[in-house]
Motif scaffolding. Structure first.
Motif, PDB file in Angstrom:
ATOM      1  N   LEU A 196       0.753  -1.167  -0.037  1.00 41.13           N
ATOM      2  CA  LEU A 196      -0.056   0.123  -0.021  1.00 41.13           C
ATOM      3  C   LEU A 196       0.800   1.265  -0.102  1.00 41.13           C
ATOM      4  O   LEU A 196       2.179   1.095   0.316  1.00 41.13           O
ATOM      5  CB  LEU A 196      -0.944   0.076   1.146  1.00 41.13           C
ATOM      6  N   PRO A 197       0.258   2.358  -0.468  1.00 42.67           N
ATOM      7  CA  PRO A 197       1.005   3.497  -0.170  1.00 42.67           C
ATOM      8  C   PRO A 197       1.754   3.906   0.891  1.00 42.67           C
ATOM      9  O   PRO A 197       2.997   4.307   0.870  1.00 42.67           O
ATOM     10  CB  PRO A 197       0.195   4.845  -0.684  1.00 42.67           C
ATOM     11  N   ILE A 198       1.325   3.253   2.253  1.00 44.55           N
ATOM     12  CA  ILE A 198       2.096   3.733   3.431  1.00 44.55           C
ATOM     13  C   ILE A 198       3.136   2.721   3.620  1.00 44.55           C
ATOM     14  O   ILE A 198       3.706   2.799   4.513  1.00 44.55           O
ATOM     15  CB  ILE A 198       1.040   3.521   4.677  1.00 44.55           C
ATOM     16  N   ALA A 199       3.060   1.453   2.996  1.00 43.96           N
ATOM     17  CA  ALA A 199       4.016   0.490   3.265  1.00 43.96           C
ATOM     18  C   ALA A 199       5.548   0.819   3.131  1.00 43.96           C
ATOM     19  O   ALA A 199       6.315   0.490   3.824  1.00 43.96           O
ATOM     20  CB  ALA A 199       3.968  -0.688   2.180  1.00 43.96           C
ATOM     21  N   PRO A 200       5.993   1.665   2.266  1.00 41.92           N
ATOM     22  CA  PRO A 200       7.312   2.219   2.025  1.00 41.92           C
ATOM     23  C   PRO A 200       7.837   3.084   3.360  1.00 41.92           C
ATOM     24  O   PRO A 200       8.986   3.125   3.752  1.00 41.92           O
ATOM     25  CB  PRO A 200       7.524   3.144   0.873  1.00 41.92           C
ATOM     26  N   ASP A 201       6.781   3.674   3.828  1.00 47.84           N
ATOM     27  CA  ASP A 201       7.092   4.498   5.057  1.00 47.84           C
ATOM     28  C   ASP A 201       7.328   3.563   6.205  1.00 47.84           C
ATOM     29  O   ASP A 201       7.867   3.774   7.174  1.00 47.84           O
ATOM     30  CB  ASP A 201       5.763   5.378   5.413  1.00 47.84           C
ATOM     31  N   LEU A 202       6.319   2.396   6.242  1.00 42.78           N
ATOM     32  CA  LEU A 202       6.488   1.490   7.553  1.00 42.78           C
ATOM     33  C   LEU A 202       7.936   0.620   7.321  1.00 42.78           C
ATOM     34  O   LEU A 202       8.449   0.595   8.261  1.00 42.78           O
ATOM     35  CB  LEU A 202       5.568   0.344   7.399  1.00 42.78           C
ATOM     36  N   LEU A 203       8.560   0.538   6.023  1.00 39.61           N
ATOM     37  CA  LEU A 203       9.517  -0.023   5.741  1.00 39.61           C
ATOM     38  C   LEU A 203      10.641   0.820   6.451  1.00 39.61           C
ATOM     39  O   LEU A 203      11.797   0.279   7.086  1.00 39.61           O
ATOM     40  CB  LEU A 203       9.974  -0.472   4.393  1.00 39.61           C
ATOM     41  N   ARG A 204      10.819   2.085   5.935  1.00 35.70           N
ATOM     42  CA  ARG A 204      11.769   3.034   6.411  1.00 35.70           C
ATOM     43  C   ARG A 204      11.821   3.075   8.095  1.00 35.70           C
ATOM     44  O   ARG A 204      12.587   3.104   8.764  1.00 35.70           O
ATOM     45  CB  ARG A 204      11.533   4.413   5.834  1.00 35.70           C
ATOM     46  N   ALA A 205      10.459   3.193   8.669  1.00 30.45           N
ATOM     47  CA  ALA A 205      10.357   2.956  10.018  1.00 30.45           C
ATOM     48  C   ALA A 205      10.997   1.793  10.837  1.00 30.45           C
ATOM     49  O   ALA A 205      11.696   1.868  11.876  1.00 30.45           O
ATOM     50  CB  ALA A 205       8.972   3.306  10.689  1.00 30.45           C
ATOM     51  N   VAL A 206      10.823   0.520  10.231  1.00 29.51           N
ATOM     52  CA  VAL A 206      11.478  -0.710  10.773  1.00 29.51           C
ATOM     53  C   VAL A 206      12.877  -0.524  10.610  1.00 29.51           C
ATOM     54  O   VAL A 206      13.562  -1.149  11.340  1.00 29.51           O
ATOM     55  CB  VAL A 206      10.544  -1.713  10.094  1.00 29.51           C
ATOM     56  N   ARG A 207      13.370  -0.041   9.232  1.00 33.45           N
ATOM     57  CA  ARG A 207      14.670   0.012   9.248  1.00 33.45           C
ATOM     58  C   ARG A 207      15.323   0.918  10.346  1.00 33.45           C
ATOM     59  O   ARG A 207      16.487   0.539  10.977  1.00 33.45           O
ATOM     60  CB  ARG A 207      14.978   0.360   7.447  1.00 33.45           C
ATOM     61  N   ASP A 208      14.751   1.972  10.488  1.00 31.34           N
ATOM     62  CA  ASP A 208      15.423   2.922  11.309  1.00 31.34           C
ATOM     63  C   ASP A 208      15.464   2.167  12.721  1.00 31.34           C
ATOM     64  O   ASP A 208      16.294   2.565  13.487  1.00 31.34           O
ATOM     65  CB  ASP A 208      14.522   4.491  11.488  1.00 31.34           C
ATOM     66  N   SER A 209      14.211   1.387  13.192  1.00 27.74           N
ATOM     67  CA  SER A 209      14.353   0.741  14.415  1.00 27.74           C
ATOM     68  C   SER A 209      15.332  -0.324  14.609  1.00 27.74           C
ATOM     69  O   SER A 209      15.847  -0.451  15.744  1.00 27.74           O
ATOM     70  CB  SER A 209      12.955  -0.013  14.553  1.00 27.74           C
ATOM     71  N   PRO A 227       5.630 -13.321   4.261  1.00 23.99           N
ATOM     72  CA  PRO A 227       6.450 -12.171   4.557  1.00 23.99           C
ATOM     73  C   PRO A 227       6.448 -11.094   3.418  1.00 23.99           C
ATOM     74  O   PRO A 227       6.045 -11.455   2.138  1.00 23.99           O
ATOM     75  CB  PRO A 227       7.888 -12.844   4.275  1.00 23.99           C
ATOM     76  N   ILE A 228       5.781  -9.896   4.046  1.00 27.63           N
ATOM     77  CA  ILE A 228       5.691  -8.913   3.013  1.00 27.63           C
ATOM     78  C   ILE A 228       6.600  -7.893   3.344  1.00 27.63           C
ATOM     79  O   ILE A 228       6.636  -6.870   2.597  1.00 27.63           O
ATOM     80  CB  ILE A 228       4.013  -8.254   3.330  1.00 27.63           C
ATOM     81  N   LEU A 229       7.334  -7.705   4.543  1.00 26.36           N
ATOM     82  CA  LEU A 229       8.421  -6.586   4.747  1.00 26.36           C
ATOM     83  C   LEU A 229       9.536  -7.437   5.462  1.00 26.36           C
ATOM     84  O   LEU A 229       9.384  -8.284   6.373  1.00 26.36           O
ATOM     85  CB  LEU A 229       7.753  -5.451   5.590  1.00 26.36           C
ATOM     86  N   GLY A 230      10.743  -7.028   5.144  1.00 23.78           N
ATOM     87  CA  GLY A 230      11.815  -7.583   5.722  1.00 23.78           C
ATOM     88  C   GLY A 230      13.177  -6.650   6.023  1.00 23.78           C
ATOM     89  O   GLY A 230      13.429  -5.903   4.995  1.00 23.78           O
ATOM     90  N   VAL A 231      13.717  -6.699   6.942  1.00 22.58           N
ATOM     91  CA  VAL A 231      15.041  -6.149   7.163  1.00 22.58           C
ATOM     92  C   VAL A 231      15.874  -7.117   7.876  1.00 22.58           C
ATOM     93  O   VAL A 231      15.624  -7.569   8.858  1.00 22.58           O
ATOM     94  CB  VAL A 231      14.651  -4.711   8.122  1.00 22.58           C
TER      95      VAL A 231
END
Length: 275
Positions: free
Chosen positions: A6-19, A122-126
Protein backbone atom coordinates in the motif's frame (compact mmCIF):
# COMPACT_ATOMS: atom_id res chain seq x y z
CA UNK A 1 -2.77 -3.12 4.86
CA UNK A 2 -3.22 -6.13 2.56
CA UNK A 3 -0.68 -8.57 1.14
CA UNK A 4 -0.14 -6.13 -1.71
CA UNK A 5 2.02 -3.09 -0.94
CA UNK A 6 0.00 0.00 0.00
CA UNK A 7 1.14 3.62 -0.30
CA UNK A 8 2.02 3.65 3.43
CA UNK A 9 4.10 0.46 3.19
CA UNK A 10 7.35 2.19 2.12
CA UNK A 11 6.98 4.49 5.13
CA UNK A 12 6.52 1.47 7.37
CA UNK A 13 9.61 -0.17 5.89
CA UNK A 14 11.67 2.96 6.57
CA UNK A 15 10.41 3.06 10.16
CA UNK A 16 11.27 -0.61 10.69
CA UNK A 17 14.70 -0.11 9.13
CA UNK A 18 15.37 2.86 11.41
CA UNK A 19 14.26 0.79 14.40
CA UNK A 20 16.69 -1.97 13.40
CA UNK A 21 19.50 0.56 13.07
CA UNK A 22 18.84 1.78 16.60
CA UNK A 23 18.57 -1.77 17.87
CA UNK A 24 21.91 -2.54 16.25
CA UNK A 25 23.52 0.21 18.29
CA UNK A 26 22.38 -1.54 21.48
CA UNK A 27 24.19 -4.69 20.37
CA UNK A 28 27.26 -2.92 18.99
CA UNK A 29 27.86 -1.32 22.39
CA UNK A 30 28.57 -4.83 23.73
CA UNK A 31 30.26 -6.26 20.63
CA UNK A 32 34.05 -6.67 20.58
CA UNK A 33 35.49 -7.31 17.08
CA UNK A 34 37.82 -10.28 17.20
CA UNK A 35 37.29 -10.80 20.93
CA UNK A 36 34.73 -12.09 23.39
CA UNK A 37 31.69 -9.89 23.93
CA UNK A 38 31.43 -7.56 26.89
CA UNK A 39 27.84 -8.72 27.37
CA UNK A 40 26.70 -11.08 30.12
CA UNK A 41 25.96 -14.50 28.64
CA UNK A 42 24.09 -17.61 29.73
CA UNK A 43 22.48 -20.73 28.23
CA UNK A 44 18.79 -21.22 27.53
CA UNK A 45 16.96 -24.40 28.50
CA UNK A 46 17.86 -26.09 25.21
CA UNK A 47 21.53 -25.22 25.63
CA UNK A 48 21.75 -22.44 23.02
CA UNK A 49 23.50 -19.25 24.15
CA UNK A 50 21.88 -15.90 24.85
CA UNK A 51 23.36 -12.57 25.88
CA UNK A 52 22.10 -9.41 27.49
CA UNK A 53 22.39 -7.83 24.04
CA UNK A 54 19.83 -10.31 22.64
CA UNK A 55 17.40 -9.41 25.41
CA UNK A 56 18.03 -5.68 25.13
CA UNK A 57 17.45 -5.67 21.38
CA UNK A 58 14.35 -7.84 21.72
CA UNK A 59 12.81 -5.56 24.33
CA UNK A 60 13.57 -2.43 22.32
CA UNK A 61 12.10 -3.84 19.12
CA UNK A 62 8.95 -5.14 20.78
CA UNK A 63 8.19 -1.69 22.13
CA UNK A 64 9.06 0.10 18.89
CA UNK A 65 7.32 -2.30 16.48
CA UNK A 66 4.21 -2.55 18.63
CA UNK A 67 3.80 1.20 18.26
CA UNK A 68 4.22 0.99 14.49
CA UNK A 69 1.53 -1.71 14.14
CA UNK A 70 -0.33 -2.43 17.39
CA UNK A 71 -2.63 -5.02 15.78
CA UNK A 72 0.26 -7.31 14.83
CA UNK A 73 1.08 -10.33 16.99
CA UNK A 74 4.64 -11.17 18.03
CA UNK A 75 7.00 -14.09 17.44
CA UNK A 76 10.60 -13.78 18.61
CA UNK A 77 13.45 -16.08 19.53
CA UNK A 78 13.81 -14.40 22.90
CA UNK A 79 10.14 -14.07 23.91
CA UNK A 80 7.85 -16.78 25.27
CA UNK A 81 5.59 -17.86 22.40
CA UNK A 82 2.00 -16.61 22.48
CA UNK A 83 -0.55 -18.69 20.55
CA UNK A 84 -2.47 -15.49 19.86
CA UNK A 85 -0.26 -15.14 16.78
CA UNK A 86 -2.02 -18.12 15.17
CA UNK A 87 -5.28 -16.18 14.96
CA UNK A 88 -3.83 -12.84 13.86
CA UNK A 89 -3.49 -11.67 10.28
CA UNK A 90 -0.29 -9.73 10.92
CA UNK A 91 2.69 -11.04 12.89
CA UNK A 92 6.06 -9.48 13.64
CA UNK A 93 8.80 -12.10 13.42
CA UNK A 94 12.02 -11.05 15.14
CA UNK A 95 15.48 -12.44 15.75
CA UNK A 96 17.20 -9.79 17.89
CA UNK A 97 20.64 -11.23 17.09
CA UNK A 98 20.83 -13.94 14.44
CA UNK A 99 24.25 -15.49 14.94
CA UNK A 100 24.57 -15.07 18.71
CA UNK A 101 27.66 -17.29 18.86
CA UNK A 102 29.35 -15.15 16.21
CA UNK A 103 28.43 -12.02 18.17
CA UNK A 104 29.84 -13.55 21.36
CA UNK A 105 33.11 -14.55 19.68
CA UNK A 106 33.78 -11.27 17.89
CA UNK A 107 32.84 -12.35 14.36
CA UNK A 108 31.03 -9.65 12.35
CA UNK A 109 28.57 -12.15 10.84
CA UNK A 110 25.50 -11.47 13.00
CA UNK A 111 22.35 -9.52 12.24
CA UNK A 112 19.18 -7.97 13.63
CA UNK A 113 16.25 -9.46 11.69
CA UNK A 114 12.64 -8.27 11.46
CA UNK A 115 9.87 -9.53 9.18
CA UNK A 116 6.18 -8.70 9.00
CA UNK A 117 3.88 -11.54 7.98
CA UNK A 118 0.47 -11.07 6.38
CA UNK A 119 -1.55 -14.30 6.58
CA UNK A 120 1.72 -16.20 6.98
CA UNK A 121 3.53 -14.56 4.07
CA UNK A 122 6.47 -12.16 4.57
CA UNK A 123 5.58 -8.75 3.16
CA UNK A 124 8.35 -6.67 4.77
CA UNK A 125 11.84 -7.66 5.78
CA UNK A 126 14.94 -6.05 7.27
CA UNK A 127 18.27 -7.78 7.94
CA UNK A 128 20.69 -5.34 9.57
CA UNK A 129 24.32 -6.42 10.06
CA UNK A 130 25.97 -3.50 11.91
CA UNK A 131 29.45 -5.03 12.09
CA UNK A 132 29.38 -5.67 8.33
CA UNK A 133 28.07 -2.19 7.43
CA UNK A 134 25.17 -3.84 5.60
CA UNK A 135 21.43 -3.28 5.87
CA UNK A 136 19.17 -5.35 3.63
CA UNK A 137 15.56 -4.32 3.11
CA UNK A 138 12.65 -5.66 1.09
CA UNK A 139 8.98 -4.99 0.56
CA UNK A 140 6.70 -7.46 -1.20
CA UNK A 141 6.60 -6.40 -4.85
CA UNK A 142 9.09 -3.61 -4.23
CA UNK A 143 12.43 -5.29 -4.83
CA UNK A 144 15.34 -5.71 -2.44
CA UNK A 145 18.10 -3.31 -1.47
CA UNK A 146 21.40 -3.36 0.37
CA UNK A 147 22.22 0.02 1.92
CA UNK A 148 19.58 1.55 -0.34
CA UNK A 149 20.98 0.11 -3.58
CA UNK A 150 18.93 -2.45 -5.51
CA UNK A 151 20.41 -5.96 -5.45
CA UNK A 152 19.89 -9.07 -7.56
CA UNK A 153 20.84 -12.71 -7.22
CA UNK A 154 23.43 -14.13 -9.62
CA UNK A 155 22.55 -15.45 -13.06
CA UNK A 156 24.81 -18.49 -12.98
CA UNK A 157 23.21 -21.62 -14.38
CA UNK A 158 25.89 -24.22 -13.58
CA UNK A 159 26.83 -25.64 -10.21
CA UNK A 160 30.39 -26.01 -11.46
CA UNK A 161 30.89 -22.25 -11.12
CA UNK A 162 28.67 -21.77 -8.07
CA UNK A 163 29.74 -20.58 -4.64
CA UNK A 164 27.70 -22.57 -2.11
CA UNK A 165 27.50 -22.12 1.66
CA UNK A 166 26.16 -24.49 4.26
CA UNK A 167 26.98 -27.05 6.94
CA UNK A 168 30.15 -28.99 6.10
CA UNK A 169 28.51 -32.46 6.14
CA UNK A 170 25.92 -31.32 3.61
CA UNK A 171 28.52 -29.68 1.40
CA UNK A 172 30.75 -32.75 1.58
CA UNK A 173 27.88 -35.00 0.51
CA UNK A 174 27.05 -32.69 -2.40
CA UNK A 175 30.71 -32.51 -3.41
CA UNK A 176 30.74 -36.24 -4.00
CA UNK A 177 28.32 -35.65 -6.87
CA UNK A 178 29.04 -32.15 -8.14
CA UNK A 179 31.96 -29.77 -8.55
CA UNK A 180 31.34 -26.38 -6.98
CA UNK A 181 33.11 -23.77 -4.85
CA UNK A 182 32.36 -24.19 -1.12
CA UNK A 183 32.47 -20.93 0.82
CA UNK A 184 33.61 -20.12 4.32
CA UNK A 185 31.06 -20.76 7.05
CA UNK A 186 28.50 -17.98 7.50
CA UNK A 187 27.32 -18.24 11.14
CA UNK A 188 24.16 -16.20 10.63
CA UNK A 189 21.54 -18.04 8.61
CA UNK A 190 19.90 -14.76 7.64
CA UNK A 191 23.21 -13.46 6.28
CA UNK A 192 23.70 -16.70 4.35
CA UNK A 193 20.41 -16.02 2.54
CA UNK A 194 20.86 -12.29 1.90
CA UNK A 195 24.35 -12.89 0.51
CA UNK A 196 22.69 -15.05 -2.11
CA UNK A 197 20.32 -12.14 -2.72
CA UNK A 198 23.17 -9.70 -3.41
CA UNK A 199 25.23 -12.17 -5.47
CA UNK A 200 28.07 -12.56 -2.96
CA UNK A 201 27.37 -16.30 -3.05
CA UNK A 202 25.12 -18.32 -5.34
CA UNK A 203 23.40 -20.89 -3.15
CA UNK A 204 23.08 -22.13 0.41
CA UNK A 205 22.03 -25.29 2.22
CA UNK A 206 20.30 -25.20 5.59
CA UNK A 207 20.17 -28.16 7.95
CA UNK A 208 16.88 -29.01 9.69
CA UNK A 209 15.70 -26.99 12.72
CA UNK A 210 15.71 -23.43 11.37
CA UNK A 211 12.99 -21.30 12.95
CA UNK A 212 10.73 -18.64 11.44
CA UNK A 213 12.79 -15.87 13.03
CA UNK A 214 16.00 -17.17 11.41
CA UNK A 215 14.70 -16.94 7.87
CA UNK A 216 11.50 -14.90 7.37
CA UNK A 217 13.09 -11.48 6.78
CA UNK A 218 15.93 -12.88 4.67
CA UNK A 219 13.50 -15.03 2.66
CA UNK A 220 11.69 -11.91 1.45
CA UNK A 221 14.97 -10.14 0.62
CA UNK A 222 16.05 -13.20 -1.36
CA UNK A 223 12.79 -13.62 -3.27
CA UNK A 224 12.59 -9.91 -4.12
CA UNK A 225 16.17 -10.14 -5.46
CA UNK A 226 15.23 -12.97 -7.82
CA UNK A 227 16.21 -15.90 -5.60
CA UNK A 228 14.30 -18.74 -4.03
CA UNK A 229 14.05 -20.54 -0.69
CA UNK A 230 12.29 -23.90 -0.51
CA UNK A 231 12.21 -27.06 1.49
CA UNK A 232 14.67 -29.80 0.64
CA UNK A 233 12.40 -31.32 -2.01
CA UNK A 234 11.17 -28.03 -3.45
CA UNK A 235 8.13 -27.51 -1.23
CA UNK A 236 7.19 -23.95 -0.24
CA UNK A 237 8.24 -22.55 3.13
CA UNK A 238 5.24 -22.01 5.42
CA UNK A 239 5.37 -19.49 8.26
CA UNK A 240 3.43 -18.94 11.48
CA UNK A 241 2.55 -22.56 12.09
CA UNK A 242 1.89 -23.84 15.60
CA UNK A 243 5.49 -25.07 15.73
CA UNK A 244 7.58 -22.60 13.68
CA UNK A 245 10.36 -25.09 12.90
CA UNK A 246 11.55 -26.09 9.42
CA UNK A 247 13.23 -29.11 7.91
CA UNK A 248 16.10 -28.96 5.45
CA UNK A 249 16.02 -25.80 3.32
CA UNK A 250 17.62 -24.92 -0.01
CA UNK A 251 18.34 -21.35 -1.15
CA UNK A 252 19.71 -20.20 -4.47
CA UNK A 253 19.41 -17.81 -7.34
CA UNK A 254 16.45 -18.76 -9.52
CA UNK A 255 18.74 -19.88 -12.33
CA UNK A 256 20.47 -22.43 -10.07
CA UNK A 257 17.35 -23.81 -8.38
CA UNK A 258 16.69 -26.65 -10.83
CA UNK A 259 20.27 -27.99 -11.13
CA UNK A 260 20.79 -27.73 -7.38
CA UNK A 261 17.56 -29.55 -6.59
CA UNK A 262 18.45 -32.25 -9.11
CA UNK A 263 21.84 -32.76 -7.46
CA UNK A 264 20.23 -32.96 -4.02
CA UNK A 265 17.78 -35.58 -5.27
CA UNK A 266 20.65 -37.68 -6.57
CA UNK A 267 22.38 -37.21 -3.22
CA UNK A 268 19.31 -38.51 -1.39
CA UNK A 269 18.94 -41.41 -3.82
CA UNK A 270 22.56 -42.41 -3.18
CA UNK A 271 22.09 -42.21 0.58
CA UNK A 272 18.95 -44.36 0.49
CA UNK A 273 20.74 -47.01 -1.57
CA UNK A 274 23.44 -47.27 1.11
CA UNK A 275 20.91 -47.91 3.87
Amino acid sequence: MSASPLPIAPDLLRAVRDSCLEAGEIAVALFRPGAMTAARTWSKSGGSPVTEADIGVDTFLRIRLSVLMPEAAWLSEETVDDELRLSRRFVWVVDPIDGTRAFMNGSPDWAVCVALLDEGKPILGVVHAPACNATYTALLGGGAQRNGVTIAASLKTSLAAARIAGPKPMLDALARLETFEPTEKIPSLALRLVRIADGTIDAGLVSPDARDWDIAAADLVLSEAGGTLTGGTGQPVIYNRETPVHGMLVASSASLAAPLMSALQRMRDGQSQRI
